[in-house]
Design a protein around this motif. Sequence first.
Motif, PDB file in Angstrom:
ATOM      1  N   SER A  49       7.658-108.087  -3.827  1.00 14.36           N
ATOM      2  CA  SER A  49       8.635-107.865  -4.637  1.00 14.36           C
ATOM      3  C   SER A  49       8.145-109.574  -5.578  1.00 14.36           C
ATOM      4  O   SER A  49       8.192-109.883  -5.686  1.00 14.36           O
ATOM      5  N   ARG A  50       8.778-108.665  -6.921  1.00 18.22           N
ATOM      6  CA  ARG A  50       8.973-109.512  -7.687  1.00 18.22           C
ATOM      7  C   ARG A  50      10.265-109.164  -8.631  1.00 18.22           C
ATOM      8  O   ARG A  50      10.962-108.019  -8.295  1.00 18.22           O
ATOM      9  N   CYS A  51      11.009-110.431  -9.045  1.00 17.12           N
ATOM     10  CA  CYS A  51      12.527-110.126  -9.013  1.00 17.12           C
ATOM     11  C   CYS A  51      12.050-110.415 -10.941  1.00 17.12           C
ATOM     12  O   CYS A  51      11.964-111.398 -11.332  1.00 17.12           O
ATOM     13  N   MET A  52      13.001-109.298 -11.877  1.00 19.99           N
ATOM     14  CA  MET A  52      13.331-110.193 -12.906  1.00 19.99           C
ATOM     15  C   MET A  52      14.499-108.841 -13.864  1.00 19.99           C
ATOM     16  O   MET A  52      14.941-108.164 -13.422  1.00 19.99           O
ATOM     17  N   HIS A  53      14.877-109.157 -15.400  1.00 26.17           N
ATOM     18  CA  HIS A  53      15.655-108.507 -16.101  1.00 26.17           C
ATOM     19  C   HIS A  53      15.261-107.604 -16.446  1.00 26.17           C
ATOM     20  O   HIS A  53      14.196-107.485 -16.493  1.00 26.17           O
ATOM     21  N   LEU A  54      16.025-106.268 -16.208  1.00 25.37           N
ATOM     22  CA  LEU A  54      15.443-105.319 -17.200  1.00 25.37           C
ATOM     23  C   LEU A  54      14.670-105.275 -18.103  1.00 25.37           C
ATOM     24  O   LEU A  54      13.901-104.410 -18.849  1.00 25.37           O
ATOM     25  N   ASP A  55      15.640-106.129 -19.328  1.00 21.62           N
ATOM     26  CA  ASP A  55      14.280-106.558 -21.103  1.00 21.62           C
ATOM     27  C   ASP A  55      13.688-107.061 -20.257  1.00 21.62           C
ATOM     28  O   ASP A  55      12.466-106.386 -21.185  1.00 21.62           O
ATOM     29  N   ASP A  56      13.344-107.708 -19.278  1.00 28.63           N
ATOM     30  CA  ASP A  56      11.970-108.579 -19.383  1.00 28.63           C
ATOM     31  C   ASP A  56      11.127-107.005 -18.739  1.00 28.63           C
ATOM     32  O   ASP A  56       9.828-106.966 -19.483  1.00 28.63           O
ATOM     33  N   PHE A  57      11.422-106.173 -18.129  1.00 27.76           N
ATOM     34  CA  PHE A  57      10.801-105.371 -17.329  1.00 27.76           C
ATOM     35  C   PHE A  57      10.127-104.423 -19.086  1.00 27.76           C
ATOM     36  O   PHE A  57       8.863-104.056 -18.584  1.00 27.76           O
ATOM     37  N   LEU A  58      11.047-104.211 -19.573  1.00 24.83           N
ATOM     38  CA  LEU A  58      10.292-103.625 -20.560  1.00 24.83           C
ATOM     39  C   LEU A  58      10.006-104.209 -21.489  1.00 24.83           C
ATOM     40  O   LEU A  58       8.082-103.791 -21.640  1.00 24.83           O
ATOM     41  N   GLU A  59       9.734-105.441 -21.647  1.00 27.70           N
ATOM     42  CA  GLU A  59       9.276-106.268 -23.507  1.00 27.70           C
ATOM     43  C   GLU A  59       8.144-106.955 -22.644  1.00 27.70           C
ATOM     44  O   GLU A  59       6.863-106.689 -23.218  1.00 27.70           O
ATOM     45  N   LEU A  60       8.230-107.956 -21.356  1.00 22.98           N
ATOM     46  CA  LEU A  60       7.117-108.407 -20.510  1.00 22.98           C
ATOM     47  C   LEU A  60       5.931-107.866 -19.993  1.00 22.98           C
ATOM     48  O   LEU A  60       5.191-107.721 -20.049  1.00 22.98           O
ATOM     49  N   GLU A  61       6.522-106.925 -19.989  1.00 20.72           N
ATOM     50  CA  GLU A  61       5.503-106.069 -18.257  1.00 20.72           C
ATOM     51  C   GLU A  61       5.375-104.867 -19.478  1.00 20.72           C
ATOM     52  O   GLU A  61       4.626-104.094 -18.838  1.00 20.72           O
ATOM     53  N   HIS A  62       5.838-104.305 -20.189  1.00 26.08           N
ATOM     54  CA  HIS A  62       5.336-102.599 -20.826  1.00 26.08           C
ATOM     55  C   HIS A  62       5.972-101.860 -20.178  1.00 26.08           C
ATOM     56  O   HIS A  62       5.510-101.286 -20.533  1.00 26.08           O
ATOM     57  N   ALA A  63       7.040-101.577 -19.373  1.00 24.43           N
ATOM     58  CA  ALA A  63       7.624-100.523 -18.392  1.00 24.43           C
ATOM     59  C   ALA A  63       6.496-100.120 -17.133  1.00 24.43           C
ATOM     60  O   ALA A  63       5.865 -99.350 -17.093  1.00 24.43           O
ATOM     61  N   GLN A  64       5.649-101.111 -16.905  1.00 22.42           N
ATOM     62  CA  GLN A  64       4.754-101.194 -16.155  1.00 22.42           C
ATOM     63  C   GLN A  64       5.706-100.246 -14.837  1.00 22.42           C
ATOM     64  O   GLN A  64       5.545-101.421 -13.629  1.00 22.42           O
ATOM     65  N   TRP A  65       5.634 -99.616 -14.491  1.00 19.40           N
ATOM     66  CA  TRP A  65       6.946 -98.574 -13.332  1.00 19.40           C
ATOM     67  C   TRP A  65       5.770 -98.740 -11.632  1.00 19.40           C
ATOM     68  O   TRP A  65       4.310 -98.622 -11.802  1.00 19.40           O
ATOM     69  N   THR A  66       6.741 -99.553 -11.459  1.00 20.27           N
ATOM     70  CA  THR A  66       6.078 -98.886 -10.089  1.00 20.27           C
ATOM     71  C   THR A  66       6.748 -97.647  -9.442  1.00 20.27           C
ATOM     72  O   THR A  66       7.812 -97.654  -9.984  1.00 20.27           O
ATOM     73  N   ARG A  67       5.868 -97.539  -8.068  1.00 21.09           N
ATOM     74  CA  ARG A  67       6.636 -95.907  -7.657  1.00 21.09           C
ATOM     75  C   ARG A  67       8.147 -96.522  -6.638  1.00 21.09           C
ATOM     76  O   ARG A  67       8.504 -95.544  -7.550  1.00 21.09           O
ATOM     77  N   LEU A  68       8.167 -97.314  -6.719  1.00 21.06           N
ATOM     78  CA  LEU A  68      10.214 -97.279  -6.076  1.00 21.06           C
ATOM     79  C   LEU A  68      10.281 -98.948  -7.118  1.00 21.06           C
ATOM     80  O   LEU A  68       8.946 -99.889  -7.208  1.00 21.06           O
ATOM     81  N   VAL A  69      11.302 -98.410  -7.480  1.00 19.29           N
ATOM     82  CA  VAL A  69      12.042 -99.790  -8.550  1.00 19.29           C
ATOM     83  C   VAL A  69      13.684-100.222  -7.556  1.00 19.29           C
ATOM     84  O   VAL A  69      14.060 -98.691  -7.491  1.00 19.29           O
ATOM     85  N   ILE A  70      14.298-101.483  -7.423  1.00 17.57           N
ATOM     86  CA  ILE A  70      14.925-101.033  -7.089  1.00 17.57           C
ATOM     87  C   ILE A  70      16.000-101.612  -8.676  1.00 17.57           C
ATOM     88  O   ILE A  70      15.904-102.742  -9.014  1.00 17.57           O
ATOM     89  N   ILE A  71      17.543-101.505  -8.551  1.00 18.05           N
ATOM     90  CA  ILE A  71      18.117-101.749 -10.034  1.00 18.05           C
ATOM     91  C   ILE A  71      19.983-102.044  -9.362  1.00 18.05           C
ATOM     92  O   ILE A  71      19.972-101.535  -8.842  1.00 18.05           O
ATOM     93  N   VAL A  72      19.638-103.187  -9.338  1.00 20.03           N
ATOM     94  CA  VAL A  72      21.278-103.841  -9.652  1.00 20.03           C
ATOM     95  C   VAL A  72      21.366-104.485 -11.021  1.00 20.03           C
ATOM     96  O   VAL A  72      21.431-104.701 -11.852  1.00 20.03           O
ATOM     97  N   CYS A  73      22.488-103.458 -11.427  1.00 17.95           N
ATOM     98  CA  CYS A  73      23.509-104.036 -12.523  1.00 17.95           C
ATOM     99  C   CYS A  73      24.829-103.592 -12.263  1.00 17.95           C
ATOM    100  O   CYS A  73      25.270-102.608 -12.165  1.00 17.95           O
ATOM    101  N   SER A  74      25.398-104.549 -13.551  1.00 21.24           N
ATOM    102  CA  SER A  74      26.738-104.756 -13.128  1.00 21.24           C
ATOM    103  C   SER A  74      26.935-103.720 -14.753  1.00 21.24           C
ATOM    104  O   SER A  74      26.641-103.533 -15.632  1.00 21.24           O
ATOM    105  N   SER A  75      28.967-103.406 -14.938  1.00 24.30           N
ATOM    106  CA  SER A  75      28.804-103.342 -16.826  1.00 24.30           C
ATOM    107  C   SER A  75      29.972-104.358 -16.628  1.00 24.30           C
ATOM    108  O   SER A  75      30.434-105.014 -16.094  1.00 24.30           O
ATOM    109  N   TYR A  76      29.861-104.345 -18.519  1.00 29.92           N
ATOM    110  CA  TYR A  76      30.477-105.399 -18.941  1.00 29.92           C
ATOM    111  C   TYR A  76      31.568-105.242 -20.328  1.00 29.92           C
ATOM    112  O   TYR A  76      31.183-105.002 -21.481  1.00 29.92           O
ATOM    113  N   GLY A  77      32.214-105.736 -20.441  1.00 34.55           N
ATOM    114  CA  GLY A  77      33.281-105.419 -21.442  1.00 34.55           C
ATOM    115  C   GLY A  77      34.126-103.958 -21.502  1.00 34.55           C
ATOM    116  O   GLY A  77      34.366-103.843 -20.032  1.00 34.55           O
TER     117      GLY A  77
END
Length: 253
Positions: A49-77
Amino acid sequence: MSSSASSSSEEVLVLYGSQTGNSEAAAEQLSSLLPSKLSTPNKGGTLSSRCMHLDDFLELEHAQWTRLVIIVCSSYGVGQAPIGARKFREVCDTILERYGYDDVVKDNKSEGDKMLSGVKYALLGLGDSHYTTFFRNPTTIENALSTAGATRVGELGKADASGTGNMEQSKVIERWIDSIWTDLQKVIDEPITPEDEMKLKKAHEQTWKMCLELYKEWKPTNYYALIGLFLPLGAVVLGISIHLFLHGYTWGN
C-alpha cells in the motif's frame, strides 16, 4: 506498480485530504495495517500500500487508479475540501456537472461504460456537525465516484468531530477501520480479468484527460517542439558569427 494488479502482487492506494491531521493519521494507520490485515489469494503473492494526498494522486501519479482505493477525507470551512484534496474536489464537481448530481444521472451509459467502472473504493469521511455543511465534501466525493461508475465497498464512514460518548470521532474511526477489512478482502480475492485491466486503463486515461482540461499547467513540456523552435534560430546566429569571423570582424569594435 501500474494501475493494474498482477497475478502475484497488488497495490492498494490510501488517499487522503486533511486540514487538522485527523484524516492523515487515519489514512496512515490504514496504510500501515493493510499488508498484514489483507492477503492475496495466490500463494507467494504480495500486497502493498501507499499513502498520499488525493491531489498528489492526480498530479504526480497521473490518476493511475488501482482496482481498490481507500479514501479518508474531511470537510473544511463551509463544506470545502481540506488541504491535499482541493483539486480532487474540483474533479469531483466536474464529474457531477457533466454526468449527474445527487444520484440523478444525466447520461444513459451503462455502468460498465462509465469512466470509473473498474474502480472499487472504501470511504471514511470526517466532519463536524457543529456546522450546517457537515460532511458535504465526503458526500460530494461519494456522489461523484458513484456517478462515474465506481463501486463503494463497505459502510460509508461518518466520523463527527462533535460526537460524544460512543460516537466520539476517534472511536468511530477505530470502529470503521476494524470493520472494513472483510469487505476489502472480498475485493482482493476476486480474480483480475483482462476486462478489469482495460477498465482501469480507461479510468486512468479519462481521469487524466479531465485533469489536463482543468489544469493546463500539468501538461508535460514538449521538449522536441522547443528544440524545433530554437534550433533554426541557433543556426542563424551561428551562420552570422561565421560570416563575421571570415570577414575579419572583431566583437567589441
